[in-house]
Scaffold this active site. Sequence first.
Site, mmCIF file in Angstrom:
data_model
loop_
_atom_site.group_PDB
_atom_site.id
_atom_site.type_symbol
_atom_site.label_atom_id
_atom_site.label_comp_id
_atom_site.label_asym_id
_atom_site.label_seq_id
_atom_site.Cartn_x
_atom_site.Cartn_y
_atom_site.Cartn_z
ATOM 1 N N HIS A 51 0.823 -1.209 0.000
ATOM 2 C CA HIS A 51 0.000 0.000 0.000
ATOM 3 C C HIS A 51 0.857 1.258 0.000
ATOM 4 C CE1 HIS A 51 0.639 0.785 4.366
ATOM 5 N NE2 HIS A 51 0.583 -0.527 4.503
ATOM 6 N N CYS A 87 2.856 -5.215 6.900
ATOM 7 C CA CYS A 87 2.548 -4.940 5.503
ATOM 8 C C CYS A 87 3.712 -4.211 4.836
ATOM 9 C CB CYS A 87 1.264 -4.118 5.390
ATOM 10 S SG CYS A 87 -0.238 -5.063 5.751
#
Length: 199
Positions: free
Chosen positions: A139, A158
């Site tokens: 992301h 992440c």
Amino acid sequence: MLFRSIEDRYILVNAAAYQLEAVEAFEVRLRHRVIVGKPDRQTPVVKANVRALNFFPYWHVPDSVANLDLIPRLRKEPEYLEKEHIRVFTPAGQELDPRNVDWRTADASRVKFKQDPGPWNALGLVRIDMPNHEIVYMHDTPMKPLFGQRVRPFSAGCVRVQEVFKLVECIARYEVGWEQPGRAQQIVDGGQPMDRSEE
């Protein structure tokens, strides 16, 4: 972290080198700096297919992040929720007034957190959805100055990608409407949430 067939097109994240490569026809097309998991919350090894591009995502705060980071912060800084556009819910989805929550005894089994979309969002302006059992994804991030650090283990697992719109356009380049560069920025400039399925 992979998309399409391994022989044709794929994304390789080298967490130890803080680097991502997008490969097509055995040639590296893009190389990006990345931010990966902290030493105590390392980015796991996963193999997954990219399924969608989610613009202006909500961030549903994982229970682990809520218990380890967010709730302890709220005990000292309760105004943090409003500043970061984070709302509080019951596990059933009913929104709560955070002023009525006792943060000294709260935990993630009893309260859930959701951050509204926008430039403040922890996921930035786009999330690359790639379903996997570790529940990690790639992301954007509002914390772009961190990419200037030589060593970048700052996430909860992440992968945050520098210049992520270039990667998004590489992923979607064979989809209708994505033939020309700049499509990702057009979507962001339009300000409307959008999910672009890659299935």
